[in-house]
Motif scaffolding. Structure first.
Motif, PDB file in Angstrom:
ATOM      1  N   ILE A 147       0.845  -1.187   0.000  1.00  0.00           N
ATOM      2  CA  ILE A 147       0.000   0.000   0.000  1.00  0.00           C
ATOM      3  C   ILE A 147       0.884   1.242   0.000  1.00  0.00           C
ATOM      4  CG2 ILE A 147      -0.221  -0.016   2.539  1.00  0.00           C
ATOM      5  CD1 ILE A 147      -3.203   0.844   2.045  1.00  0.00           C
ATOM      6  N   GLU A 148       0.402   2.284  -0.670  1.00  0.00           N
ATOM      7  CA  GLU A 148       1.174   3.530  -0.741  1.00  0.00           C
ATOM      8  C   GLU A 148       0.262   4.714  -0.472  1.00  0.00           C
ATOM      9  OE1 GLU A 148       3.845   4.912  -4.369  1.00  0.00           O
ATOM     10  OE2 GLU A 148       1.912   5.936  -4.365  1.00  0.00           O
ATOM     11  N   PHE A 149       0.757   5.675   0.282  1.00  0.00           N
ATOM     12  CA  PHE A 149       0.074   6.951   0.484  1.00  0.00           C
ATOM     13  C   PHE A 149       0.935   8.025  -0.148  1.00  0.00           C
ATOM     14  CE2 PHE A 149      -0.630   4.104   4.058  1.00  0.00           C
ATOM     15  CZ  PHE A 149      -2.006   3.954   4.013  1.00  0.00           C
ATOM     16  N   SER A 150       0.307   8.915  -0.907  1.00  0.00           N
ATOM     17  CA  SER A 150       1.094   9.944  -1.565  1.00  0.00           C
ATOM     18  C   SER A 150       0.247  11.187  -1.761  1.00  0.00           C
ATOM     19  CB  SER A 150       1.595   9.435  -2.918  1.00  0.00           C
ATOM     20  OG  SER A 150       0.496   9.228  -3.785  1.00  0.00           O
ATOM     21  N   GLY A 151       0.901  12.283  -2.091  1.00  0.00           N
ATOM     22  CA  GLY A 151       0.164  13.507  -2.356  1.00  0.00           C
ATOM     23  C   GLY A 151       1.096  14.655  -2.657  1.00  0.00           C
ATOM     24  N   ARG A 152       0.489  15.758  -3.038  1.00  0.00           N
ATOM     25  CA  ARG A 152       1.269  16.961  -3.319  1.00  0.00           C
ATOM     26  C   ARG A 152       0.668  18.085  -2.489  1.00  0.00           C
ATOM     27  NH1 ARG A 152       2.011  19.806  -9.256  1.00  0.00           N
ATOM     28  NH2 ARG A 152       3.338  21.523  -8.573  1.00  0.00           N
TER      29      ARG A 152
END
Lengths: 381, 381, 381
Positions: free
Chosen positions: C151-156
């Motif tokens: 699982i990956e969490f990402s954002g800008r």
């Protein structure tokens, strides 16, 4: 994760169902994709395999009912109508069979790269879905070059004239399907010259479904040379013929040639091949010569006898194979009679029944024979 | 390389997004193709597997988060609306699960050929994407016939009357998924009679998502016999149950039967199965009797208590398995409670949480138990 | 076999050809599917592999012409535009590479589950079809985390400001492609912080094909820790670097970090990475330190010299790898010069020629070097 050129070239699509399945095409015909699948159901008794030798006739055969082929086919063109591609996948066995790109801008000079059925002899090149009999003859196993990776140059010159010629030249790894690298620096070289002496090419399918009003005919010569660890090729890649030990790099030098004829006219179709193959074993210093041939013809008798249904074709084949030319009493023969019922869609929905008689003789045994019956339904979706 | 009938039957296509994914259909409905994929994400602690025996409860389990299923589904019909086909592929493991053709012209008599989930019991036939619980019960492993190759005849007769019957008769290789040939001449024979005694068939999915206004019910009997090297079947093909040695051709004769009930009405759903299976080992001259059963029910409590969200279903299951009827103190039991949250799309986008309690006892050990928690998201694309 | 909700949500579809291939979209944009394939043809002499050590330079290389990649890509969204999915399949080798779902509702917080290329360093994340050189550098093999499940969490965040940051945090099995379960309870943890200090993100592709009128730049830091039986990962899953024995559960603890830069402006592109990796062998109680780096730049000289064709980019790369920091005289270096010709379609139809010079030295041998030439055609269909 995406570059920004993304939405620059969106184009509307036309969709149709064609004889290659569902087809998607940009309005400007720059991009095209067609997708089709094909299933082949087969019942065979007392067994499906061709006998390889005397013992095989009495092998414990099992009556089989099976899905013999399950194919997914994706093809089309990209960027230009002449930049074509084609993929074919055997679903049941998980084998990628074809993956290739074709540059077909000029009729006289085409380029193909990737993996495909080597353009050597008619029987092998005709798709298993467009065959006249249930399966290829007993000489396919020893003589086919099957699928290889590499590059091919081909074209048709002097079209329509007396000198109408179709040529194919291939440079291939010669290590069989799935082998992207060669075992050594000896590649496989294949050449084929086909003379369309009536100025019309014979289409690459069995049976004269189109009822050609003008006769079509060809005479073709082909030759190949290869050095590899293998003496034969099949969908499983490289392998060995009966009597040959597993090979090492460069062990087997194979030289072979072929003469082919084909003819179609008003519901009648004919094809034949004569094969010769020399296997030079560079380890055991032994040379073996193999010979084989088949002759095949089919006819829609409704053209002669109105009471015969138009969907019915009757076809017959005789094939002969000598695994070692030094031993004269060493012959395998196949006599086959097939009845094809073409539903709407021609080769795309077809029922075939086939009777085969095998006769075998070897230097030690007087001779033996066997019978086989097969029925097959082949449908493209 | 192509025959000339190519461009004769181009037809325009209608495209829609349906509950089977993207669908392409010729305007005359002679050809149709739909394509869908499905992903199933699962988290399980302390582990995902059902315990097979006493030791398994204490096995070094790892908490898992995994893609449990990744499926590609392609189906449709060709040439006629009643000539249907269906392929299903497990992407993550590269297994071709289903490939089959169906001739569904008449409701009372359908023919199916290819490979598919044998129509024997409800729990196995319901797609893993349309289950009520996170996974099938502990009795699926010992009793399922799983996928086989062969032919099936089925139909529904006296529809709507008191004698409304759905029947299925299958003749299969009985050698498991991927096995196109039988090991001997003993095929697998399966029969099933389903009595729709209210004149309506119960749909093949868990949960009464449709909120049936009229009750639907069935009682079904099924029986199967097979002789093969295997004592059980799964997606990996044939295998052995605990305590059985790897088999040889014709070693294990398996006779089994089943009684099934199912019912759906106004958000409530019920299903149950009673299984019995006899394994005759023709090598060691030993016969083993296995018994198992499950009972399962679910309800959308929003129909009773308005404050409960409409998307929530609560379901429970009790299952019991006796691996050897000669040993009475030899029992495995499963108690499960599940909460399903149906997003827009019903079974096509669903979140399930499940608590399971396992109780095991054997003749040598007094008994033991274990707990498991699983959460799963199943989405069709 | 089907539930009754079947025909409730049929929706009309728009079809277009886009830079992701053929695209099908419901009119309300709730469901979208795009399908694309890609072929990469490569010729390399005297061989294709990067030399791993001194001996490899003199290894019996074979000139190769091969299909290096054959990919099928299916992606889109389901039920909502922000619920995305993506599959990628390597056809020639039958490997499922990517299968993942993304929840992209908010720009500042995205969730991804499934299997994909770990978002760690730029060189590996850029698709092989959008690279600037023919292949990734010599430091990819020792430092890449490759594809993992998890699982990956990402954002800008703070987009457009001086504090414009893109973050990625991943929790993965750390057992390599195709491994859905971890070997023990030590997962792989990966974090990455990318500072877009000019307020614009650099797109994830080599070459400034878009001719950015405003400069784009980034500095990124990333770190990862994992305990597994492996010291390196590739498309084949977990494996071992030179000099490491096959591992057991929990044998190798790997800690690594990286500093990356990237820049694009008016046809010029730059990227670099500095890698450090520590391998703690918990069985042999030994710690090894690996260092590596590369620097790469490319330019469309037509922007400077009008006579140069607009389709031509020239690019160069220098890479350096030290397999054991304790041994100073132990260095592998790569100097590469590439010429890219972009046909219509940018990265989707591209011809690349590349010259590489390798220099190797070890503690026992003074040093050696080798040359390689490769030419590659990459086309998306």
């Amino acid at each position: 994760q995406e570059d920004k050129t993304a939405d620059t070239q969106q184009k509307k699509i036309d969709i149709e169902y064609t004889n290659k399945g569902f087809q998607f095409k940009t309005v400007d015909n720059k991009h095209l994709l067609h997708i089709e699948s094909r299933l082949q159901f087969r019942f065979a008794t007392p067994g499906d395999q061709n006998p390889l030798n005397y013992d095989d006739i009495y092998a414990t055969d099992n009556t089989v009912f099976k899905i013999n082929r399950a194919r997914l086919k994706i093809g089309g063109h990209a960027f230009q109508p002449y930049l074509k591609y084609y993929f074919e996948y055997e679903l049941a066995q998980g084998n990628l069979l074809d993956f290739r790109m074709m540059f077909n801008k000029w009729k006289a000079f085409n380029i193909k790269v990737g993996q495909w059925k080597t353009y050597y002899n008619r029987e092998r090149v005709i798709s298993s879905g467009k065959q006249q009999m249930v399966e290829r003859s007993i000489i396919t196993r020893p003589f086919t070059l099957d699928r290889q990776q590499g590059i091919e140059f081909s074209g048709r010159i002097f079209e329509g004239s007396l000198a109408d010629i179709t040529y194919h030249m291939s440079i291939l790894t010669g290590s069989g399907r799935g082998a992207s690298e060669n075992d050594d620096n000896h590649l496989m070289y294949v050449g084929r010259l086909q003379w369309n002496f009536l100025g019309r090419e014979v289409s690459m399918s069995g049976s004269d479904l189109d009822y050609c009003l003008k006769p079509e005919a060809l005479i073709a010569l082909a030759a190949a040379t290869n050095t590899s660890p293998y003496t034969r090729f099949s969908q499983d890649g490289g392998g060995q013929l009966d009597g040959f030990e597993p090979g090492v790099t460069g062990q087997y030098e194979v030289n072979q040639f072929m003469i082919e004829t084909a003819f179609k006219y008003k519901g009648f179709s004919w094809q034949s091949e004569l094969h010769s193959k020399e296997i030079i074993d560079h380890v055991n210093l032994k040379t073996t010569q193999l010979n084989g041939s088949y002759f095949q013809a089919g006819y829609f008798f409704s053209n002669l006898i109105p009471v015969v249904p138009k969907s019915l074709e009757v076809a017959g084949r005789f094939a002969s194979y000598n695994p070692n030319a030094d031993i004269t009493k060493n012959l395998e023969q196949e006599y086959a009679l097939a009845f094809n019922w073409f539903f709407k869609g021609g080769h795309r929905n077809k029922l075939s029944a086939e009777f085969t008689y095998f006769a075998l003789q070897s230097d030690t045994i007087e001779g033996d024979s066997g019978l086989r019956f097969r029925i097959q339904w082949d449908i493209s979706l």
